[in-house]
Design a protein around this motif. Structure first.
Motif, PDB file in Angstrom:
ATOM      1  N   GLN A  25       0.832  -1.194   0.000  1.00 59.77           N
ATOM      2  CA  GLN A  25       0.000   0.000   0.000  1.00 59.77           C
ATOM      3  C   GLN A  25       0.871   1.251   0.000  1.00 59.77           C
ATOM      4  O   GLN A  25       2.063   1.192   0.344  1.00 59.77           O
ATOM      5  CB  GLN A  25      -0.934  -0.015   1.207  1.00 59.77           C
ATOM      6  CG  GLN A  25      -1.869  -1.215   1.212  1.00 59.77           C
ATOM      7  CD  GLN A  25      -2.991  -1.091   2.217  1.00 59.77           C
ATOM      8  OE1 GLN A  25      -3.229  -0.040   2.791  1.00 59.77           O
ATOM      9  NE2 GLN A  25      -3.715  -2.186   2.414  1.00 59.77           N
ATOM     10  N   GLU A  26       0.284   2.353  -0.356  1.00 56.41           N
ATOM     11  CA  GLU A  26       1.028   3.606  -0.424  1.00 56.41           C
ATOM     12  C   GLU A  26       1.688   3.928   0.918  1.00 56.41           C
ATOM     13  O   GLU A  26       2.817   4.444   0.968  1.00 56.41           O
ATOM     14  CB  GLU A  26       0.101   4.744  -0.850  1.00 56.41           C
ATOM     15  CG  GLU A  26       0.805   6.057  -1.142  1.00 56.41           C
ATOM     16  CD  GLU A  26       1.744   6.009  -2.345  1.00 56.41           C
ATOM     17  OE1 GLU A  26       2.699   6.810  -2.385  1.00 56.41           O
ATOM     18  OE2 GLU A  26       1.532   5.149  -3.235  1.00 56.41           O
ATOM     19  N   LYS A  85       5.350   2.810   1.799  1.00 59.29           N
ATOM     20  CA  LYS A  85       6.523   3.550   1.323  1.00 59.29           C
ATOM     21  C   LYS A  85       7.154   4.375   2.438  1.00 59.29           C
ATOM     22  O   LYS A  85       8.357   4.662   2.403  1.00 59.29           O
ATOM     23  CB  LYS A  85       6.134   4.463   0.154  1.00 59.29           C
ATOM     24  CG  LYS A  85       5.755   3.700  -1.108  1.00 59.29           C
ATOM     25  CD  LYS A  85       5.431   4.661  -2.238  1.00 59.29           C
ATOM     26  CE  LYS A  85       5.056   3.915  -3.511  1.00 59.29           C
ATOM     27  NZ  LYS A  85       4.730   4.844  -4.617  1.00 59.29           N
TER      28      LYS A  85
END
Length: 424
Positions: A186-187, A190
């Motif tokens: 998922q974002e 990061k």
């Protein structure tokens, strides 16, 4: 203890899926902290870690940064309007150039050793896709090369000479979260799957003990008078490789690449070569330094690539001396940690190098004699893993007490889970 004949089944424990943390806590340093001190187990919150550390101690962190190592390409379909097979290319280690820093600065062409998913569907034709980098379309082509162990050489070519490979993977790549999380990246990963002090790109997995640290905890360490140093070990995909052999003699450890600055070696000497390691990757690096220094003592003119620490060297593999004569283990590694680290510093001076670059394949398991690491911050590891063997060696076989407590007191396990401070 005959380390090679350790049965991995003796290092098993029940780990229900619900105890594996799928996501981190909203506040990193609010995770739970298990404290194991000379056989006694207690618990606290991670933000209070600095209070358990001796003033003036040296704490060593791994500053590697996880790269977006998972890339996807689609084959061209022979039928109009249909998508071709999806091919996954997973970057493992640089092939050309073989230096991490130079690799990410490459323009137009580079090559990596990679794992390839859906390999049977990729015959020989190059794969390509067009992406946008800095608002400009860039077409990147991937071509299969020779087999390299369990991996393949993949050559990458792209048609914009102003775009670096670092920018390519930032645009096309996906962060490779651990397979046992059983979910898509998922974002948020990061950010959450990087330590706050990550700097040097190269890992395909995070040094997860460091995920609990925040700027506030680092500031409290400074207030406590704890000296902080960083080194670099690029974590490879082999960190997730299960031990499939009954005895660990049959398990081949992966090679990982390290970089240690002269300043860090000097700090080690100032602290009598005693350190608090943050994570098993820092442990593997620090302990490998001892054996590298011993190699220098036996051969002052040794080349950098010969400093590599082989898997079983600490347990009795022969060590060549300057005349090429094989020495017994007892004759090979008899230097003190201070003598060994001093030898590495002298070797750097003779070769006019500011940083030691090498690699290690060391396996740390019960029977291993720790040379430098005196305290360890680490997460809770998978059953029957080499990391659990490392922990057992550190606490002199008392790992069951630690893991039984963690299971009974709702600790969260693995990469996004809780942490422990181990003081044998």
């Amino acid at each position: 203890m005959d380390t090679k004949h350790i049965r991995i089944s003796d290092y098993n424990y029940p780990l229900p899926d619900e105890r594996i943390a799928k996501f981190p806590l909203a506040q990193r340093d609010h995770s739970k902290l298990l404290i194991y001190k000379k056989g006694v187990v207690s618990e606290d919150t991670f933000c209070n870690l600095p209070g358990y550390l001796p003033k003036g101690a040296l704490m060593v962190f791994n500053n590697t940064k996880v790269i977006q190592a998972r890339m996807h390409f689609r084959k061209e379909s022979a039928k109009d309007g249909q998508l071709g097979a999806l091919i996954e290319i997973f970057l493992l280690e640089p092939a050309e150039p073989n230096d991490y820093e130079l690799m990410f600065q490459s323009y137009s062409h580079c090559a990596w050793y990679c794992l390839v998913g859906n390999l049977k569907k990729w015959k020989s034709e190059p794969l390509q896709r067009t992406i946008t980098v800095k608002d400009v379309p860039v077409t990147i082509k991937a071509s299969r090369g020779e087999v390299h162990g369990t991996s393949h050489r993949i050559d990458f070519d792209w048609d914009n000479e102003r775009v670096s490979f670092a920018e390519i993977i930032d645009a096309i790549g996906e962060l490779p979260i651990p397979p046992y999380l059983n979910r898509e990246t998922q974002e948020s990963d990061k950010t959450t799957y990087q330590t706050v002090y990550s700097k040097i790109k190269g890992s395909v997995a995070a040094p997860t003990a460091g995920l609990h640290f925040t700027p506030e905890v680092l500031a409290r360490l400074d207030e406590q008078g704890v000296d902080r140093e960083e080194l670099t070990l690029h974590v490879g995909a082999g960190t997730f490789k299960p031990v499939k052999s009954e005895e660990i003699e049959g398990h081949e450890m992966h090679t990982e690449y390290i970089a240690v600055r002269r300043q860090t070696l000097e700090k080690l000497l100032q602290h009598n070569c005693q350190a608090i390691a943050v994570g098993t990757t820092s442990v593997r690096t620090l302990e490998s330094l001892y054996y590298m220094g011993c190699k220098v003592l036996h051969n002052p003119d040794i080349k950098e690539d010969q400093l590599h620490v082989r898997q079983w060297e600490p347990y009795g593999e022969f060590q060549p001396n300057t005349s090429g004569v094989s020495l017994k283990h007892s004759e090979s590694f008899i230097a003190s940690p201070q003598e060994s680290i001093k030898a590495l510093l002298d070797w750097l001076d003779r070769n006019h190098l500011p940083t030691l670059h090498s690699s290690t394949q060391i396996i740390i398991a019960p029977g291993y004699d720790y040379k430098i690491v005196k305290m360890l911050v680490t997460n809770f590891h998978q059953p029957q893993s080499t990391l659990l063997l490392l922990v057992s060696a550190f606490v002199h076989g008392d790992w069951h007490k630690i893991y039984d407590y963690a299971l009974a007191h709702d600790f969260r396990f693995l990469s996004y889970g809780d942490s422990s401070l181990l003081i044998p």
